[in-house]
Enzyme design. Structure first.
Site, PDB file in Angstrom:
ATOM      1  N   ASP A  94      48.191  42.037 -10.869  1.00 43.75           N
ATOM      2  CA  ASP A  94      47.572  41.983 -12.193  1.00 43.75           C
ATOM      3  C   ASP A  94      48.532  41.265 -13.144  1.00 43.75           C
ATOM      4  OD1 ASP A  94      46.414  42.389 -14.669  1.00 43.75           O
ATOM      5  OD2 ASP A  94      45.973  44.505 -14.344  1.00 43.75           O
TER       6      ASP A  94
ATOM      7  N   SER B  94      41.659  48.230 -19.761  1.00 42.96           N
ATOM      8  CA  SER B  94      42.512  47.279 -20.467  1.00 42.96           C
ATOM      9  C   SER B  94      42.893  47.821 -21.842  1.00 42.96           C
ATOM     10  CB  SER B  94      41.792  45.923 -20.544  1.00 42.96           C
ATOM     11  OG  SER B  94      42.678  44.902 -20.938  1.00 42.96           O
TER      12      SER B  94
ATOM     13  N   HIS C  90      42.742  42.024 -12.830  1.00 43.57           N
ATOM     14  CA  HIS C  90      42.709  42.933 -13.977  1.00 43.57           C
ATOM     15  C   HIS C  90      41.380  43.657 -14.136  1.00 43.57           C
ATOM     16  CE1 HIS C  90      44.327  44.533 -17.663  1.00 43.57           C
ATOM     17  NE2 HIS C  90      43.366  44.005 -18.402  1.00 43.57           N
TER      18      HIS C  90
END
Length: 269
Positions: A217, A95, A245
């Protein structure tokens, strides 16, 4: 106190194996990787850590101004890698940490062998022809909701971020990770994450890079992963079957398989 102590660094597996440094994303800590570490140590020297303000990191190091910008985390990681002296480590950033490791490679290329970006997004807010997935208004609403009641936000957003409807164990694990972070720290880190813009860094990355793009996602949609792979000069885009995610939670077997296949050429497994 050394960087290793400040970031509660843990070493897993043989120090003679190829080094793999796992860097968690927003609202999480190194426990985020616990499903994949046991299998990865068969082939890698795995290093896990807690970013400032997360997990068991030294509380004294937290500073809202320093970590109101990605560069604060970047400088920490450069100092840590300098101390560890790993040989050509693979930095795996999940991320927002995908952009943190990109910054690290640009700042100190001699400390990095290659990069793996899991669910990366250089900018979450749409900007002209660039599609980040969110309007500025949506991001401000998200941040206002988080600021108003972080625990409620965590439980509401975990199923959205994790994806995988019908798998409450995945949602629950992410919500628990969010709730371990101090709300004040989380608010600063959230603003740093969702308002950052690292697009200018991507073309300056010189290391070989794997971009791992999850399906469905909502935080970092496929168009963003494709953008990242186009902008990094030596990048390969890998489309995962894992949804949501956080593939290290929803499909750890696939993450391990992809890392082994792409980072260990000739591995028969």
């Amino acid at each position: 106190m050394t960087p290793s102590h400040r970031h509660a660094v843990r070493h897993h597996g043989s120090p003679e194996a190829p080094p793999l440094v796992l860097v968690h994303g927003f609202g999480c800590d190194q426990a985020m990787w616990h499903h994949v570490v046991p299998d990865l140590v068969r082939d890698f020297h795995v290093v896990t850590l807690d970013l400032a303000g997360a997990g068991e990191s030294d509380p004294a190091m937290w500073d809202a101004e320093r970590y109101g910008r990605l560069e604060g985390y970047v400088e920490d990681l450069v100092a840590l890698l300098s101390e560890l002296g790993l040989r050509d480590p693979v930095l795996v950033g999940h991320s927002v940490s995908a952009m943190i490791v990109a910054h690290v490679q640009v700042m100190a290329p001699e400390l990095v062998g290659s990069l793996v970006m899991v669910g990366p997004s250089p900018r979450y807010v749409d900007d002209g022809e660039y599609v980040g997935g969110f309007s500025a208004e949506q991001i401000e609403e998200l941040l206002a909701s988080l600021s108003a009641n972080y625990v409620a936000w965590s439980h509401a957003m975990a199923p959205v971020i994790a994806g995988n409807p019908g798998r409450p164990e995945v949602h629950g694990e992410l919500a628990e990770a969010f709730c371990r972070m101090d709300p004040g720290v989380a608010e600063v880190f959230a603003r740093t994450t969702f308002l950052s813009d690292a697009r200018d860094v991507l073309p300056r990355v010189t290391a070989p890079t794997l971009v791992l793009q999850c399906s469905d996602d909502v935080i970092a949609p496929q168009v963003v992963g494709e953008y990242v792979a186009r902008q990094v000069p030596d990048a390969e885009l890998v489309l995962l079957r894992a949804a949501g995610h956080c593939p290290q939670l929803s499909d750890p077997e696939e993450i391990v398989s992809v890392l082994r296949e792409r980072l260990l050429p000739g591995d028969p497994r």
